[in-house]
Structure formats: C-alpha cells, structure tokens
Design an enzyme around this catalytic site. Structure first.
Site, mmCIF file in Angstrom:
data_model
loop_
_atom_site.group_PDB
_atom_site.id
_atom_site.type_symbol
_atom_site.label_atom_id
_atom_site.label_comp_id
_atom_site.label_asym_id
_atom_site.label_seq_id
_atom_site.Cartn_x
_atom_site.Cartn_y
_atom_site.Cartn_z
ATOM 1 N N HIS A 1 59.992 18.747 -0.914
ATOM 2 C CA HIS A 1 58.926 17.772 -0.654
ATOM 3 C C HIS A 1 58.981 17.487 0.856
ATOM 4 C CE1 HIS A 1 59.727 17.296 -4.941
ATOM 5 N NE2 HIS A 1 58.570 16.676 -5.069
ATOM 6 N N SER B 1 62.286 15.765 7.868
ATOM 7 C CA SER B 1 63.382 16.660 7.463
ATOM 8 C C SER B 1 63.157 18.105 7.941
ATOM 9 C CB SER B 1 63.592 16.593 5.947
ATOM 10 O OG SER B 1 62.373 16.743 5.242
ATOM 11 N N ASP C 1 54.108 23.059 -5.916
ATOM 12 C CA ASP C 1 54.827 21.918 -6.472
ATOM 13 C C ASP C 1 56.326 22.130 -6.201
ATOM 14 O OD1 ASP C 1 56.327 20.272 -8.208
ATOM 15 O OD2 ASP C 1 54.663 20.151 -9.622
ATOM 16 N N ASP D 1 63.153 15.345 -2.166
ATOM 17 C CA ASP D 1 62.788 14.036 -1.599
ATOM 18 C C ASP D 1 61.375 13.655 -2.046
ATOM 19 O OD1 ASP D 1 62.729 11.782 0.028
ATOM 20 O OD2 ASP D 1 62.241 12.916 1.846
HETATM 21 C C1 LIG Z 1 59.048 11.313 0.894
HETATM 22 S S1 LIG Z 1 57.872 12.452 1.503
HETATM 23 C C2 LIG Z 1 58.856 13.706 2.239
HETATM 24 C C3 LIG Z 1 59.511 13.352 3.528
HETATM 25 C C4 LIG Z 1 60.316 14.467 4.155
HETATM 26 N N1 LIG Z 1 61.222 15.083 3.194
HETATM 27 C C5 LIG Z 1 61.102 13.956 5.338
HETATM 28 O O1 LIG Z 1 62.249 13.537 5.173
HETATM 29 O O2 LIG Z 1 60.575 14.004 6.457
HETATM 30 C C6 LIG Z 1 57.310 13.243 0.039
HETATM 31 C C7 LIG Z 1 56.304 14.349 0.285
HETATM 32 O O3 LIG Z 1 56.128 15.067 -0.949
HETATM 33 C C8 LIG Z 1 54.787 15.472 -1.059
HETATM 34 N N2 LIG Z 1 54.576 15.739 -2.498
HETATM 35 C C9 LIG Z 1 54.173 14.910 -3.485
HETATM 36 N N3 LIG Z 1 54.256 15.512 -4.685
HETATM 37 C C10 LIG Z 1 54.732 16.776 -4.455
HETATM 38 C C11 LIG Z 1 55.072 17.867 -5.289
HETATM 39 N N4 LIG Z 1 54.946 17.792 -6.622
HETATM 40 N N5 LIG Z 1 55.555 18.988 -4.707
HETATM 41 C C12 LIG Z 1 55.705 19.076 -3.359
HETATM 42 N N6 LIG Z 1 55.392 18.067 -2.516
HETATM 43 C C13 LIG Z 1 54.931 16.927 -3.052
HETATM 44 C C14 LIG Z 1 53.991 14.330 -0.472
HETATM 45 O O4 LIG Z 1 52.716 14.772 -0.066
HETATM 46 C C15 LIG Z 1 54.913 13.899 0.680
HETATM 47 O O5 LIG Z 1 54.537 14.562 1.866
#
Ligand SMILES: C[S@@+](CC[C@H](N)C(=O)[O-])C[C@H]1O[C@@H](n2cnc3c(N)ncnc32)[C@H](O)[C@@H]1O
Length: 287
Positions: A41, A105, A148, A169
C-alpha cells in the site's frame, strides 16, 4: 477509496513507521546478498508538507517537526533523518520553515537500497498510482503496480531473492481491516516463511489491539514482535491515540536497537496524559 495519505504525511504514525522501516532495511544490508522489498500500500512516494492537504491537518507539525530537531537522536535514526536533510536542502535555518518535502515509504526504501536490491510498489488508487509511477519512471530497481495490495502478496511472494521485507500499510477505511491484515500476514508467511513482514496499524482502543494480537498469535506464526506506541491515553475509542507495528521475523539486531529509538520518539511525540510504549514478543524469542 477516500483515504489520501497526503493529509497524514509526516504525522506521528508516519514517523514511527518510517523509523522502524529504515532500521529494518539497514539490518537487511548487513549481508551482501540482494534483498527484495514489497510495499503493498505504497501511496504516492513523496509528499509536500507545504501543500494544501498536509497543511489542512497540520499533522506533520505534531510528528516529524517534533523529532527532526530534538536533541540527542539515536544513531539508528541517521539514515531516515539524513534523507530528510537531503530532500530539504540540508534543512538550514528553522525546520518549521525548511521542512517541505517528506519521503513516503517508497522514497525512503529506495534511498536505502544498494544496486543489487529491488523494490516493488503496489498502489490501487488510480491517481496515486499514476503519481507514484511518474516518481519512479526509468528507475530499473523499482517496479510500480496498479493492483490490490493483498492480491500482490499472492502474485509476488516468494521473491527469487528469498531475502527481504513486505510492508503492509493499509488505510484502515474498511471495518474489517484488522481481520484482512491478520489473514494477509498468515498468507504471506505461508508463501515465504523466512521473509520479514511489517504491518502498521492505528490504535484507538486498547481492546481492539488485544484482539488483533490474539488473532496474530492464533495464526501460529513462529516469531512475532509487536510494538504498541500510544501518544496519549488509549481510553477514547473515537480518536487516534497511537499506532502499532507487528513484525514477523524481525532481523537481528532490531529488537535490541529499538528501545532507545522508541524512547526518543515517545519523549518527543507524546501528548498530554499518561502513555507508555511497549515492545513484546507475541511468539518466539522470550514470548
Ligand atoms: C497509509 S497509505 C500508505 C502510505 C505509505 N505506505 C507510506 O508510508 O508512505 C495507504 C495507501 O493504500 C492505498 N490503498 C487503499 N486500498 C488499497 C489496496 N487494496 N491495495 C493497494 N493500495 C491500496 C491508498 O490509496 C493509500 O495510498
């Protein structure tokens, strides 16, 4: 998918997550063999703390701004803090004015990779995926996928390198995110028993975290270290009181290096009321 990480970039949750993430990557670098990092994520990779979204919440002022100029930072934080300086022209003058760029990240891990290591980034939101893909265009060590993140665990594990880390995350928009996270940890561990897994989560009420930890123990995963990091009392379930990280197969010497780092972070990030961080083995070592 309403969650946009730009509102929360550099907040206390990011600081704790990114401090631990950098320490894990540095620990993996103690061996020359290549490693692989999967960020399920990923977000957009880098954030503008002067931008409208970050300014709207001001979370970074209670996060990275509190720690970047704090006295006596532990040496283990140097890789993370050094990157912040590089991204912000050396952080000359007051951090309040000089701090503008913040590494997500993806940028943080990328800055720490050696030429032999690889990074895979997964982001489902179409706009955020496009921004992330542009950020790493032409970078041969980084692959960006619109997928996903939970599906990516099945598609990409185990990696050919057989060494490395998965960061999970999620945004915690879904009410069953803790259950999905538990299943994801079990599944990733089944596919890649020696891989390091790191899952970040918010903390509202203590009981929710106790249930999550019990569910992780019930998966039977052999080595699990859990951090609970409240910044204020965990009694009001309607507010964000802290964050936590569950680590599977934490690399040596992380468990020994973390306490002074957590002490420093907590001293500078805590708010009013009593709160104490905890680092416990849920399984393995001395659990
Ligand atoms: C908490 S943020 C991530 C922050 C990043 N890991 C960082 O530390 O900079 C969560 C991210 O997951 C994405 N997201 C939401 N559902 C998702 C999924 N099922 N699969 C992948 N990405 C997803 C959102 O769009 C968002 O950008």
């Amino acid at each position: 998918m309403n969650y946009r990480h730009a509102y929360h970039a550099g907040g206390f949750g990011d600081v704790v997550k990114h401090a631990v993430l950098a320490m894990i990557v540095e620990a993996l670098k103690r061996k020359d063999k290549p490693f692989y990092v999967l960020d399920t994520h990923a977000g957009i990779g880098r954030y503008d703390l002067g931008g409208e979204q970050a300014e709207k919440t001001g979370e970074w002022r209670h996060g990275i701004l509190k720690v970047i100029e704090a006295p006596e930072p532990p040496a283990a934080l140097a890789p993370y803090f050094d990157l912040l300086r590089v991204m912000n022209g050396g952080l000359k003058g007051s951090a309040q004015d000089a701090l503008r760029a913040y590494p997500g990240s993806p940028r943080l891990v990328r800055a720490l990779l050696r030429p032999q290591d690889r990074l895979a980034l997964v982001e489902l939101h179409p706009g955020d995926h496009a921004t992330l893909a542009a950020e790493f265009r032409r970078d041969v060590q980084v692959q960006v996928h619109a997928l996903d993140g939970y599906v990516a665990l099945k598609s990409f594990l185990p990696p050919p390198e057989r060494r490395g880390l998965v960061l999970i995350d999620p945004p915690f928009e879904a009410t069953d995110e803790f259950e999905r996270l538990t299943r994801a940890l079990a599944q990733a561990h089944r596919r890649w028993a020696t891989g390091v897994l790191m899952a970040w989560h918010p903390i509202k009420h203590k009981s929710e975290i106790e249930r999550f930890h019990a569910a992780v123990v019930a998966t039977g995963i052999g080595r699990v270290l859990a951090l609970v990091f409240p910044v204020q009392p965990m009694d009001d379930a309607e507010r964000l009181n802290g964050c936590g990280i569950v680590m599977v197969n934490p690399p040596w010497p992380l468990a020994d290096e973390l306490p002074p780092v957590l002490h420093f972070l907590h001293r500078n990030l805590r708010r009013a009321g009593k709160s104490t961080w905890r680092l416990d083995w849920l399984a393995g070592e001395d659990a």
